[in-house]
Design an enzyme around this catalytic site. Structure first.
Site, PDB file in Angstrom:
ATOM      1  N   HIS A 100      45.289  48.554  39.438  1.00 40.45           N
ATOM      2  CA  HIS A 100      44.681  49.520  40.354  1.00 40.45           C
ATOM      3  C   HIS A 100      45.622  50.638  40.804  1.00 40.45           C
ATOM      4  O   HIS A 100      45.162  51.629  41.390  1.00 40.45           O
ATOM      5  CB  HIS A 100      44.081  48.771  41.562  1.00 40.45           C
ATOM      6  N   ASP A 123      36.187  46.205  46.155  1.00 42.56           N
ATOM      7  CA  ASP A 123      37.429  45.459  45.929  1.00 42.56           C
ATOM      8  C   ASP A 123      37.469  44.255  46.878  1.00 42.56           C
ATOM      9  O   ASP A 123      36.899  44.301  47.968  1.00 42.56           O
ATOM     10  CB  ASP A 123      38.604  46.411  46.253  1.00 42.56           C
ATOM     11  N   HIS A 125      40.352  43.538  47.989  1.00 41.12           N
ATOM     12  CA  HIS A 125      41.538  43.960  48.746  1.00 41.12           C
ATOM     13  C   HIS A 125      41.362  45.381  49.275  1.00 41.12           C
ATOM     14  O   HIS A 125      40.571  46.153  48.746  1.00 41.12           O
ATOM     15  CB  HIS A 125      42.774  43.930  47.837  1.00 41.12           C
ATOM     16  N   ASP A 127      44.022  47.521  49.407  1.00 38.66           N
ATOM     17  CA  ASP A 127      45.009  48.368  48.712  1.00 38.66           C
ATOM     18  C   ASP A 127      45.522  49.463  49.637  1.00 38.66           C
ATOM     19  O   ASP A 127      45.684  50.625  49.251  1.00 38.66           O
ATOM     20  CB  ASP A 127      44.429  48.909  47.403  1.00 38.66           C
ATOM     21  N   HIS A 140      49.967  48.251  42.889  1.00 39.09           N
ATOM     22  CA  HIS A 140      48.491  48.145  42.834  1.00 39.09           C
ATOM     23  C   HIS A 140      47.885  47.768  44.188  1.00 39.09           C
ATOM     24  O   HIS A 140      46.667  47.880  44.353  1.00 39.09           O
ATOM     25  CB  HIS A 140      48.016  47.196  41.709  1.00 39.09           C
ATOM     26  N   ASP A 227      37.296  47.661  41.505  1.00 36.60           N
ATOM     27  CA  ASP A 227      38.240  46.623  41.093  1.00 36.60           C
ATOM     28  C   ASP A 227      37.396  45.389  40.780  1.00 36.60           C
ATOM     29  O   ASP A 227      36.620  44.929  41.636  1.00 36.60           O
ATOM     30  CB  ASP A 227      39.199  46.388  42.278  1.00 36.60           C
ATOM     31  N   ASP A 229      38.037  42.473  40.771  1.00 37.77           N
ATOM     32  CA  ASP A 229      38.222  41.331  41.675  1.00 37.77           C
ATOM     33  C   ASP A 229      37.371  41.436  42.943  1.00 37.77           C
ATOM     34  O   ASP A 229      37.350  40.507  43.763  1.00 37.77           O
ATOM     35  CB  ASP A 229      39.703  41.055  41.972  1.00 37.77           C
ATOM     36  N   GLU A 272      41.523  46.530  36.671  1.00 35.76           N
ATOM     37  CA  GLU A 272      42.042  45.163  36.844  1.00 35.76           C
ATOM     38  C   GLU A 272      41.426  44.143  35.877  1.00 35.76           C
ATOM     39  O   GLU A 272      41.496  42.935  36.137  1.00 35.76           O
ATOM     40  CB  GLU A 272      41.904  44.681  38.303  1.00 35.76           C
TER      41      GLU A 272
HETATM   42  N1  LIG Z   1      44.433  46.047  43.246  1.00 35.40           N
HETATM   43  C1  LIG Z   1      44.684  44.808  43.619  1.00 35.40           C
HETATM   44  N2  LIG Z   1      44.185  43.800  42.959  1.00 35.40           N
HETATM   45  N3  LIG Z   1      45.467  44.646  44.677  1.00 35.40           N
HETATM   46  C2  LIG Z   1      45.913  43.368  45.167  1.00 35.40           C
HETATM   47  C3  LIG Z   1      46.904  43.532  46.285  1.00 35.40           C
HETATM   48  C4  LIG Z   1      47.363  42.215  46.837  1.00 35.40           C
HETATM   49  C5  LIG Z   1      48.275  42.314  48.061  1.00 35.40           C
HETATM   50  N4  LIG Z   1      47.575  42.888  49.171  1.00 35.40           N
HETATM   51  C6  LIG Z   1      49.517  43.144  47.753  1.00 35.40           C
HETATM   52  O1  LIG Z   1      49.758  44.167  48.324  1.00 35.40           O
HETATM   53  O2  LIG Z   1      50.286  42.780  46.897  1.00 35.40           O
HETATM   54 MN   LIG Z   2      42.317  46.856  44.062  1.00 38.13          MN
HETATM   55 MN   LIG Z   3      41.666  43.795  44.291  1.00 43.19          MN
END
Ligand SMILES: NC(=[NH2+])NCCC[C@H](N)C(=O)O
Ligand SMILES: [Mn+2]
Ligand SMILES: [Mn+2]
Length: 300
Positions: A100, A123, A125, A127, A140, A227, A229, A272
């Site tokens: 990402h 997502d 998350h 991010d 990411h 994303d 996920d 992702e």
């Molecule tokens: N694009 C994603 N899948 N991001 C996941 C980030 C996970 C976690 N918050 C980090 O900063 O490492």
């Molecule tokens: Mn993401």
């Molecule tokens: Mn994510």
């Protein structure tokens, strides 16, 4: 029929996180018949190939709180230019990832063509980390912060301007894991976050109505950053940072169908997808199915 032609760009980015294989995401999505599926829906589709990304083994990781910063900036500059060219040619940029961190480049390429870009961040998350708040140092986890103007100056200034989007034009959907610093920044700037709590309480249809009304008001374009996920890992297992309790396959189809009906979306990226962690390319196939819904595929 008035169907905007589509240009596909692959971004084999895997420098923004630690698990190998996500660089193969664009190939997996192509292999899941992306182009022929879109052509069957009546679109003119060109595939511009991949942006070149160095392998992590061949370069220096740099500082631990911003891993591979300099290479990530370089390749995102290239991606931003490629995406911007597509917009200039009045085609729809459809970018395939890749981790990402590539959203920094995609959004840099898109946002300069709009006064007020809306942004849907689909997502698990937020991010929303910066080098100072990230628990992992993985970039990411930082692209939304960077696009809003927060974080290391070289990430924030990709494309030589900042910020790309304003907090009031952004919605997050499907969120179920935020680090402490991400919670703080989200509250501080008043981001509209539809967490899984809202998805469960209101239902996805209502969430999408509200989300589309926010990104569609006072904006002149809307980018979708999806994303994989964001979906439940049962439906999309091929991702590097799965989080249980996600949006289902069915709900996601509805979400993309509603985006299609809104006619608001002007660019999109699907990120992702990690074939090494996947089961029989299922996650890439989910991506293509969702892309079909975004481009108007209907059951009847
Ligand atoms: N694009 C994603 N899948 N991001 C996941 C980030 C996970 C976690 N918050 C980090 O900063 O490492
Ligand atoms: Mn993401
Ligand atoms: Mn994510």
């Amino acid at each position: 029929m008035n169907k905007q032609p589509i240009s596909v760009i692959g971004m084999p980015m895997d420098l923004g996180q630690g698990r190998r294989g996500v660089d193969m995401g664009p190939s997996a999505i192509r292999y899941a018949k992306l182009q022929s599926t879109l052509e069957a829906l009546g679109f003119d589709v060109e595939d511009l190939g991949n942006i070149e990304v160095p392998s992590p083994e061949s370069i220096d990781i740099g500082e631990n709180h911003l891993k591979f910063l300099s290479a990530i900036c370089d390749v995102n500059e290239h991606l931003a230019k490629a995406v911007s060219n597509v917009v200039e040619r009045k085609r729809f940029p459809l970018v395939l990832g890749g981790d990402h961190s590539m959203a920094i480049g995609t959004i840099a390429g898109v946002a300069k063509h709009y006064e007020n870009l809306g942004l849907i961040w689909y997502d698990a998350h937020g991010d929303l980390n910066t080098g100072d708040t990230s628990p992992s140092g993985n970039i990411h986890g930082m692209p939304l912060a960077a696009s809003l103007g927060f974080g290391h100056p070289s990430l924030v200034n990709i494309g030589n301007y900042s910020p790309k989007v304003k907090p009031g034009n952004v919605v997050l959907i499907g969120i179920r894991e935020l680090d402490k610093g991400e919670q703080e920044i989200a509250r501080e700037i008043g981001l509209k976050v539809f967490t899984m709590h809202e998805v469960d309480r209101l239902g996805l249809a209502r969430v999408m109505e509200e989300a589309l009304s926010i990104v569609g008001t006072g904006t002149d374009g809307v980018h979708l950053s999806l994303d994989l996920d964001g979906l439940d890992p049962k439906d999309a297992p091929g991702v590097g940072t799965p989080v249980a309790g996600g949006i289902t396959y069915r709900e996601s189809h509805l979400a993309l169908e509603m985006m299609s009906e809104s006619k608001l979306i002007t660019s999109a990226e699907f990120v992702e997808v990690n074939p090494i962690l996947d089961r029989e390319n299922m996650t890439a196939e989910v991506a293509v199915a969702l892309i079909s819904s975004l481009f108007g595929k209907k059951i009847l």
